[in-house]
Design a protein around this motif. Structure first.
Motif, mmCIF file in Angstrom:
data_model
loop_
_atom_site.group_PDB
_atom_site.id
_atom_site.type_symbol
_atom_site.label_atom_id
_atom_site.label_comp_id
_atom_site.label_asym_id
_atom_site.label_seq_id
_atom_site.Cartn_x
_atom_site.Cartn_y
_atom_site.Cartn_z
ATOM 1 N N ILE A 137 1.222 -10.593 1.390
ATOM 2 C CA ILE A 137 0.486 -10.069 2.543
ATOM 3 C C ILE A 137 -0.350 -8.871 2.099
ATOM 4 O O ILE A 137 0.019 -8.128 1.188
ATOM 5 N N VAL A 138 -1.482 -8.711 2.760
ATOM 6 C CA VAL A 138 -2.390 -7.607 2.446
ATOM 7 C C VAL A 138 -1.765 -6.288 2.880
ATOM 8 O O VAL A 138 -1.232 -6.172 3.995
ATOM 9 N N ASP A 139 -1.837 -5.298 1.992
ATOM 10 C CA ASP A 139 -1.411 -3.942 2.341
ATOM 11 C C ASP A 139 -2.623 -3.162 2.857
ATOM 12 O O ASP A 139 -2.621 -2.657 3.974
ATOM 13 N N TYR A 140 -3.681 -3.116 2.037
ATOM 14 C CA TYR A 140 -4.923 -2.482 2.479
ATOM 15 C C TYR A 140 -6.037 -2.821 1.498
ATOM 16 O O TYR A 140 -5.791 -3.263 0.373
ATOM 17 N N MET A 176 -1.950 -5.682 -2.448
ATOM 18 C CA MET A 176 -1.069 -6.716 -1.919
ATOM 19 C C MET A 176 0.406 -6.337 -2.019
ATOM 20 O O MET A 176 0.802 -5.486 -2.817
ATOM 21 N N LYS A 177 1.201 -7.025 -1.220
ATOM 22 C CA LYS A 177 2.657 -7.038 -1.364
ATOM 23 C C LYS A 177 3.040 -8.497 -1.586
ATOM 24 O O LYS A 177 3.099 -9.285 -0.642
ATOM 25 N N TRP A 178 3.246 -8.859 -2.869
ATOM 26 C CA TRP A 178 3.542 -10.241 -3.223
ATOM 27 C C TRP A 178 5.014 -10.557 -3.023
ATOM 28 O O TRP A 178 5.867 -9.666 -3.083
ATOM 29 N N SER A 186 5.654 -7.839 -6.734
ATOM 30 C CA SER A 186 4.492 -7.218 -7.361
ATOM 31 C C SER A 186 3.553 -6.637 -6.306
ATOM 32 O O SER A 186 3.501 -7.105 -5.167
ATOM 33 N N CYS A 187 2.818 -5.604 -6.719
ATOM 34 C CA CYS A 187 1.826 -4.985 -5.832
ATOM 35 C C CYS A 187 0.424 -5.075 -6.422
ATOM 36 O O CYS A 187 -0.473 -4.310 -6.036
ATOM 37 N N LEU A 188 0.218 -5.994 -7.364
ATOM 38 C CA LEU A 188 -1.090 -6.126 -8.001
ATOM 39 C C LEU A 188 -2.172 -6.424 -6.966
ATOM 40 O O LEU A 188 -1.984 -7.235 -6.061
ATOM 41 N N ALA A 189 -3.308 -5.774 -7.133
ATOM 42 C CA ALA A 189 -4.421 -5.945 -6.200
ATOM 43 C C ALA A 189 -5.267 -7.154 -6.587
ATOM 44 O O ALA A 189 -5.318 -7.564 -7.750
#
Length: 248
Positions: free
Chosen positions: A38-41, A50-52, A56-59
């Motif tokens: 889901i999109v974080d910002y 992202m919040k995978w 992972s938080c890779l954009a």
């Protein structure tokens, strides 16, 4: 570099919480294709943070990565696909794969027809009777396949993209040793060789009704394949007849 108005449109298109499916992230392997998140910002240079599902938080980079928004219809399609997979697995747990292979490649096709009919019933229980809605997108469905060079027959589950006129995306072969998923990364060399030797290249004929398929010619079906499908149709007709007659 993205222009200011392009970044503004990205922020509008991908608000916080937007569900995303990844197809490919350039130069990265920590978030594999098919991952959801889901999109974080969206930041001020246009990267989608992202919040995978794997933590992972890779954009995402819209200029390099391939991804799409998961729609409500996509979610429904995924639920139905998993429901169908669960039903197929129940059938396969009770399947003698060596007997199935013999039945597919002999005059006595009754066991193969029985299993194909069970798979078709499972499909209809999930997707209903009649033509399959194109809105489901990628759909797995029961089929009969025949190797073009080997002439070997097998039951299979084929994946078609109904939004692309039935474009074929993959096949799970029900081989004598069990299910073999074409292209699966964890196949052994022996399994890869078996697929290549016995099945590939191949033609396929699925059992559900697809309205706009430009890839399969059902009017040019080999007699051996038609025989398996004919028995399935006879099972269907018999079942309808018994239902109409009611209890004796």
């Amino acid at each position: 570099m993205l222009k200011r108005e392009e970044i503004a449109r990205l922020k509008e298109k991908y608000p916080k919480g937007t569900p995303i499916r990844l197809y490919n992230m350039a130069g990265e392997t920590s978030v594999p294709p098919g991952s959801k998140g889901i999109v974080d910002y969206v930041d001020d240079i246009g990267q989608i943070h992202m919040k995978w599902e794997n933590g992972s938080c890779l954009a995402l980079n819209v200029e390099e990565d391939r991804f799409d928004i998961i729609t409500k219809q996509d979610e429904i399609a995924e639920i139905k696909q998993q429901e169908f997979i669960d039903k197929i697995n129940e059938i396969l747990e009770k399947t003698d794969f060596k007997l199935l292979n013999m039945s597919c490649n002999s005059e006595n096709t009754s066991y193969a027809a029985e299993k194909l009919f069970a798979m078709h019933q499972a499909f209809e229980e999930v997707y209903g009777e009649g033509y399959v809605e194109e809105g489901y997108g990628m759909v797995m469905m029961p089929a009969v396949i025949r190797g073009r060079e080997s002439g070997i027959h097998a039951l299979a589950v084929v994946t078609l993209d109904l939004e692309s006129s039935g474009e074929h995306w993959g096949t799970t072969f029900l081989s004598p040793g069990g299910p073999l998923v074409q292209g699966y990364v964890y196949l052994t060399e022996e399994q890869k060789q078996a697929i290549k030797e016995y099945y590939v290249p191949y033609d396929y004929w699925y059992t559900p009704l697809v309205e706009r398929d430009n890839h399969v010619d059902f009017t040019d079906m080999p007699d051996s394949v038609a025989n398996i499908r004919k028995m399935v149709d006879e099972y269907l007709v018999t079942g309808q007849s018994q239902a109409m007659d009611g209890p004796k």
